[in-house]
Design an enzyme around this catalytic site. Structure first.
Site, PDB file in Angstrom:
ATOM      1  N   SER A 191      40.838  44.390  29.198  1.00 22.98           N
ATOM      2  CA  SER A 191      40.248  43.526  30.213  1.00 22.98           C
ATOM      3  C   SER A 191      38.748  43.355  29.955  1.00 22.98           C
ATOM      4  CB  SER A 191      40.547  44.067  31.611  1.00 22.98           C
ATOM      5  OG  SER A 191      40.265  43.104  32.596  1.00 22.98           O
ATOM      6  N   ASP A 286      49.632  37.323  34.010  1.00 22.24           N
ATOM      7  CA  ASP A 286      48.206  37.608  33.970  1.00 22.24           C
ATOM      8  C   ASP A 286      47.435  36.289  33.901  1.00 22.24           C
ATOM      9  OD1 ASP A 286      45.630  38.482  33.483  1.00 22.24           O
ATOM     10  OD2 ASP A 286      46.150  39.707  31.743  1.00 22.24           O
ATOM     11  N   HIS A 316      48.750  42.344  34.019  1.00 25.78           N
ATOM     12  CA  HIS A 316      47.416  42.839  33.685  1.00 25.78           C
ATOM     13  C   HIS A 316      47.289  44.296  34.137  1.00 25.78           C
ATOM     14  CE1 HIS A 316      43.169  41.868  32.721  1.00 25.78           C
ATOM     15  NE2 HIS A 316      42.926  42.863  33.565  1.00 25.78           N
TER      16      HIS A 316
END
Length: 348
Positions: A191, A286, A316
């Site tokens: 991320s 995501d 995610h």
């Protein structure tokens, strides 16, 4: 309030229920979006999350506490045969806390990896990726240095990025202290950590420094102003949705910062030629799916060796769900195996 260990046992027990029951407890039916079917355990967790206050209603400090409790209940166990050691890394804003992972069967030829956790630049710490870093160390037979970089809004862009860049350089230049080859290292993150890892490679290129042996980008945020289809299709996904992404960026970026800056949005760099070989991983459910895929495609078009994987049924943040979602554990083990292939130079 139940202890973290009790909460973990309860969550794991619930998620062992049959698929049909989990879906029934989630409101029934199958979650099918964008041609993908969500893992039933994640479907259940998403349904439960709707009973909690949205992160966007919390202060950054409250969000950190809530996220830490949630991750603790779903994370996997530290891999056997991996020992950890707290370290302090010198950084541009002072000392940076870090944690070193070393496997018992370390390969003296395997490079050190510097790793940055997820959290939008606002939440997360060394515990967020604790289990996954141990898995990386064990599978790759290499030391892993996890970095507890500064967080926004107390320290806005580019503070966290500068910490990770400093930690990479320090790790690369001190790798022999940890039984790894000197003057080389890998960089990775998930991320926002993936954002940092991608930008570190670009920054090293701008400074004419050698590239990392490998870059590992897991569901990376590589375009702070992305308006691709996945931002709409998965706008209400769990655990990252469009509103939360905007909340993160609102805290991370300063009023004078532009999302077009490649140091915020590495996908917007003019060229990706000459960057380190990459393992790029995305999750199906995501909002960031399209931009991770686009970055992998641009790397490949620029002549960079790339392995790309999308785990369609996952969401995610799955690196932090390995103790509760078996598919996430399987995916993480495969990703670690791909990293091993990458540092051995087996990416076409």
């Amino acid at each position: 309030m139940p202890s973290p260990s009790t909460q973990r046992m309860v969550v794991r027990g619930l998620l062992r229920l049959p698929t049909a029951m989990l879906r029934l407890m989630s409101g029934g039916g199958v979650v099918y979006q964008g041609g993908r079917t969500l893992d039933p355990r994640l479907q259940y967790l998403a349904a439960q999350a709707r009973n909690a206050p949205p992160m966007t209603t919390l202060s950054p400090q409250e969000a950190r506490r809530a996220a830490a409790a949630g991750f603790a209940s779903m994370s996997g166990d530290v891999e056997p045969g991996v020992r950890t050691e707290p370290l302090i890394v010198p950084g541009p804003g002072g000392d940076i806390p870090a944690r070193l992972y070393r496997p018992e069967n370390q390969d003296a030829q395997a490079p050190l990896m510097i790793y940055a956790h997820m959290g939008g630049g606002v939440i997360g710490d060394l515990e967020t990726c604790h289990a996954f870093c141990s898995l990386l160390a064990r599978t790759t037979r290499a030391p892993v240095l996890s970095v507890d970089y500064r967080l926004a809004p107390e320290h806005r862009f580019p503070a966290g990025l500068e910490d990770v860049l400093a930690a990479y350089r320090w790790g690369r230049d001190n790798a022999d202290r940890f039984g790894a080859p000197l003057a080389q290292a890998a960089i990775g993150g998930d991320s926002m950590g993936g954002n940092f890892a991608a930008i570190v490679c670009q920054e090293l290129k701008r400074k004419s420094e050698p590239q990392p042996v490998l870059q590992l980008l897991i569901y990376p945020c590589v375009d702070a102003a992305c308006e691709s289809a996945s931002m709409s299709t998965y706008a209400d996904a769990f655990p990252l949705n469009r509103a939360t992404m905007d909340w993160f960026m609102g805290h991370y970026m300063g009023p004078g910062d532009s999302p077009a800056d490649p140091r915020l949005s590495p996908l917007r760099a003019e060229t990706l030629a000459g960057l380190a070989p990459a393992v790029v991983v995305t999750a199906g459910f995501d909002p960031l799916l399209d931009q991770g895929e686009a970055y992998a495609r641009r790397l490949k078009e620029a002549g960079v060796p790339v392995i790309y994987r999308c785990y369609d049924s996952l969401a995610h943040g799955f690196t932090a769900f390995t103790g509760a979602v078996p598919c996430a554990d399987v995916a993480c083990r495969e990703v670690a195996g791909l990293v091993r292939e990458g540092v051995e130079g087996r990416i076409a």
